[in-house]
Write a protein that holds these residues in place. Structure first.
Motif, PDB file in Angstrom:
ATOM      1  N   ASP A 275      27.866  51.780  32.657  1.00 40.76           N
ATOM      2  CA  ASP A 275      28.550  50.814  31.795  1.00 40.76           C
ATOM      3  C   ASP A 275      28.335  49.401  32.316  1.00 40.76           C
ATOM      4  O   ASP A 275      28.312  49.172  33.538  1.00 40.76           O
ATOM      5  CB  ASP A 275      30.056  51.089  31.783  1.00 40.76           C
ATOM      6  N   VAL A 276      28.224  48.449  31.397  1.00 40.51           N
ATOM      7  CA  VAL A 276      28.166  47.051  31.817  1.00 40.51           C
ATOM      8  C   VAL A 276      29.538  46.637  32.348  1.00 40.51           C
ATOM      9  O   VAL A 276      30.580  47.078  31.853  1.00 40.51           O
ATOM     10  CB  VAL A 276      27.736  46.149  30.634  1.00 40.51           C
ATOM     11  N   ALA A 277      29.559  45.810  33.374  1.00 36.52           N
ATOM     12  CA  ALA A 277      30.817  45.323  33.933  1.00 36.52           C
ATOM     13  C   ALA A 277      31.481  44.347  32.966  1.00 36.52           C
ATOM     14  O   ALA A 277      30.799  43.523  32.335  1.00 36.52           O
ATOM     15  CB  ALA A 277      30.564  44.638  35.269  1.00 36.52           C
ATOM     16  N   PHE A 278      32.798  44.433  32.854  1.00 40.37           N
ATOM     17  CA  PHE A 278      33.509  43.509  31.971  1.00 40.37           C
ATOM     18  C   PHE A 278      33.271  42.067  32.383  1.00 40.37           C
ATOM     19  O   PHE A 278      33.129  41.178  31.544  1.00 40.37           O
ATOM     20  CB  PHE A 278      35.005  43.829  31.962  1.00 40.37           C
ATOM     21  N   ILE A 295      41.332  45.221  25.152  1.00 38.48           N
ATOM     22  CA  ILE A 295      40.324  45.564  26.149  1.00 38.48           C
ATOM     23  C   ILE A 295      40.689  46.863  26.856  1.00 38.48           C
ATOM     24  O   ILE A 295      41.791  47.006  27.399  1.00 38.48           O
ATOM     25  CB  ILE A 295      40.185  44.446  27.210  1.00 38.48           C
ATOM     26  N   GLU A 296      39.760  47.810  26.877  1.00 37.26           N
ATOM     27  CA  GLU A 296      39.964  49.063  27.598  1.00 37.26           C
ATOM     28  C   GLU A 296      40.231  48.777  29.071  1.00 37.26           C
ATOM     29  O   GLU A 296      39.555  47.960  29.687  1.00 37.26           O
ATOM     30  CB  GLU A 296      38.715  49.937  27.449  1.00 37.26           C
ATOM     31  N   HIS A 304      39.868  49.009  37.550  1.00 38.29           N
ATOM     32  CA  HIS A 304      39.814  47.975  38.598  1.00 38.29           C
ATOM     33  C   HIS A 304      39.542  46.583  38.030  1.00 38.29           C
ATOM     34  O   HIS A 304      39.795  45.564  38.704  1.00 38.29           O
ATOM     35  CB  HIS A 304      38.719  48.323  39.610  1.00 38.29           C
ATOM     36  N   GLU A 305      39.062  46.521  36.794  1.00 41.30           N
ATOM     37  CA  GLU A 305      38.640  45.233  36.249  1.00 41.30           C
ATOM     38  C   GLU A 305      39.804  44.361  35.784  1.00 41.30           C
ATOM     39  O   GLU A 305      39.586  43.254  35.284  1.00 41.30           O
ATOM     40  CB  GLU A 305      37.642  45.457  35.114  1.00 41.30           C
ATOM     41  N   TRP A 306      41.036  44.808  36.004  1.00 39.70           N
ATOM     42  CA  TRP A 306      42.170  43.925  35.735  1.00 39.70           C
ATOM     43  C   TRP A 306      42.062  42.654  36.579  1.00 39.70           C
ATOM     44  O   TRP A 306      42.537  41.587  36.171  1.00 39.70           O
ATOM     45  CB  TRP A 306      43.500  44.635  36.005  1.00 39.70           C
ATOM     46  N   ARG A 307      41.386  42.760  37.706  1.00 41.01           N
ATOM     47  CA  ARG A 307      41.278  41.596  38.593  1.00 41.01           C
ATOM     48  C   ARG A 307      40.354  40.517  38.039  1.00 41.01           C
ATOM     49  O   ARG A 307      40.359  39.380  38.532  1.00 41.01           O
ATOM     50  CB  ARG A 307      40.812  42.041  39.973  1.00 41.01           C
ATOM     51  N   ARG A 341      50.576  48.868  35.539  1.00 43.34           N
ATOM     52  CA  ARG A 341      49.407  48.290  34.867  1.00 43.34           C
ATOM     53  C   ARG A 341      49.790  47.068  34.042  1.00 43.34           C
ATOM     54  O   ARG A 341      49.042  46.104  33.961  1.00 43.34           O
ATOM     55  CB  ARG A 341      48.750  49.362  33.983  1.00 43.34           C
ATOM     56  N   ILE A 342      50.948  47.123  33.418  1.00 44.46           N
ATOM     57  CA  ILE A 342      51.414  45.995  32.603  1.00 44.46           C
ATOM     58  C   ILE A 342      51.784  44.797  33.472  1.00 44.46           C
ATOM     59  O   ILE A 342      51.348  43.659  33.221  1.00 44.46           O
ATOM     60  CB  ILE A 342      52.619  46.424  31.750  1.00 44.46           C
ATOM     61  N   THR A 343      52.568  45.036  34.506  1.00 44.86           N
ATOM     62  CA  THR A 343      53.123  43.913  35.266  1.00 44.86           C
ATOM     63  C   THR A 343      52.062  43.161  36.063  1.00 44.86           C
ATOM     64  O   THR A 343      52.158  41.945  36.230  1.00 44.86           O
ATOM     65  CB  THR A 343      54.241  44.393  36.206  1.00 44.86           C
ATOM     66  N   ARG A 344      51.061  43.864  36.565  1.00 45.27           N
ATOM     67  CA  ARG A 344      50.028  43.141  37.330  1.00 45.27           C
ATOM     68  C   ARG A 344      49.209  42.227  36.420  1.00 45.27           C
ATOM     69  O   ARG A 344      48.767  41.153  36.853  1.00 45.27           O
ATOM     70  CB  ARG A 344      49.143  44.117  38.088  1.00 45.27           C
TER      71      ARG A 344
END
Length: 396
Positions: A275-278, A295-296, A304-307, A341-344
């Motif tokens: 997969d391509v990185a977000f 966004i998935e 991990h891509e939340w960062r 997941r929501i709060t971060r």
């Protein structure tokens, strides 16, 4: 478009598992024994039920489950556009959908998955394997079907006392994917003609007072497909930029606050190693003139891509609708994990700018689902429960 002003609002990506009566009507249509009036009445009844059920379990921004689409989330446009024809593929012909680096690396796994999917599709009346070819000028012809879906959705929302709902539609990059062009002088010309035709669907939905969610799984998935054909990342980014330009062309002048743009990496439960990185496409995704970006973010290949949002900034007035529930596993997420997941993300983009969602739809076609129906509802209940936990922390 609502923001999470007092609590974290909840939604999902749109497609829900169809009831058997809808499947029965579609099978009858395939077999030439179609009861159009019965199907229409069934759609009105089942959409009302599915909207009410979403509201009852705590989903704030609801959809019609895509019940009105007779094929898939992207192929349904064959029934609403002129200029295309379907050509059955022989048993020995290469499947245009079965391409990609991930598929080459894990060929044995995909062979088993494809055989199981094909058997399930055949047993439930699925369409034969075929390719779609553009053979004439593209124009929108699905006004009657679209108005039916809008009317059913608005009536269901009124009956359930729901104030915000959306209808999912396909983006130019994703509508009738793997189509072949035999009419226009270039593929780019074909894409922009498709975008012009799709504008009718986008505009009609927003003019009716509903949100339109533009689904674009192929925007990201095409990277894997192009790699397997020998293309480079730069080639892919150029392809993606052209399709983003086409989508912005299609929605020009429409109210951004009525548009949600959805990007995921496909719905199949596979390895997704290529997969391509977000991060590589975030700027192009955010170039779409939408009020919200869906966004998935819950599957283990992309969580991990939340960062990325530590560096990428969400523009003022925009909403992030992250996937905090996976549609591709039968494991039901714990509400505490959903809240984490929501709060971060809320800490990075602002609590008022987060609306919690699923990664993708639970049913890619009327005959193909990723979870059992009972698990679908358990996951949406976990989504609502996790949002409530997050509310207590974010609005303490």
């Amino acid at each position: 478009m609502k923001h999470s002003t007092e609590r974290i609002l909840t939604t999902h990506v749109g497609s829900l598992i169809r009831p058997q009566e809808i499947k029965d009507h579609l099978v009858a249509k395939i077999n030439g024994d179609y009861d159009a009036e019965g199907h229409s009445a069934s759609l009105s009844r089942t959409v009302a039920g599915i909207v009410a059920k979403q509201s009852d379990i705590g989903i704030d921004v609801v959809s019609d489950g895509e019940f009105g689409k007779g094929i898939s989330w992207s192929q349904y446009m064959i029934e609403r556009l002129s200029g295309f024809e379907r050509r059955p593929l022989g048993n020995d012909a290469a499947d245009p959908y079965a391409a990609g680096e991930d598929r080459q690396r894990f060929a044995a796994f995909y062979k088993e998955m494809d055989e199981a999917d094909a058997a399930a599709s055949r047993s439930e009346g699925g369409v034969v394997k075929a390719e779609t070819v553009c053979t004439g000028p593209i124009a929108y012809t699905g006004q009657a079907e679209l108005q039916r879906d809008i009317d059913n959705m608005k009536a269901a929302m009124e009956a359930a006392d729901v104030t915000e709902g959306f209808l999912p539609v396909a983006a130019p990059a994703s509508a009738i994917p793997d189509r072949r062009n035999e009419y226009y002088s270039t593929d780019e010309e074909c894409v922009f003609a498709l975008a012009d035709a799709m504008r009718t669907e986008y505009k009609t939905i927003t003019d009716a007072g509903l949100l339109v969610q533009i689904d674009d799984a192929r925007a990201a998935v095409t990277y894997d497909r192009m790699l397997s054909a020998g293309a480079s990342k730069d080639d892919f980014l150029a392809w993606l930029a052209m399709h983003m330009e086409a989508l912005n062309h299609a929605i020009k002048g429409l109210d951004e606050q009525s548009i949600r743009y959805h990007v995921c990496w496909g719905s199949w439960p596979g390895p997704h190693t290529t997969d391509v990185a977000f991060r590589d496409i975030a700027d192009l995704v955010l170039s779409i003139n939408a009020g919200a970006y869906v966004i998935e973010g819950a599957n283990p290949r992309h969580e991990h891509e939340w960062r990325v949002w530590e560096d990428v900034k969400l523009a003022d007035g925009k909403v992030l609708i992250p996937g905090v529930i996976s549609h591709a596993t039968n494991i039901v997420e714990h509400p505490e994990l959903v809240a984490q997941r929501i709060t971060r993300l809320a800490a990075l983009v602002g609590r008022e700018n987060v609306v919690a969602s699923t990664d993708c739809g639970f049913a890619q076609t009327p005959f193909h689902q990723r979870t059992h129906e009972t698990i679908q509802w358990a996951k949406l209940e976990a989504l609502a429960a996790g949002a409530e936990i997050a509310r207590k922390e974010l609005w303490a």
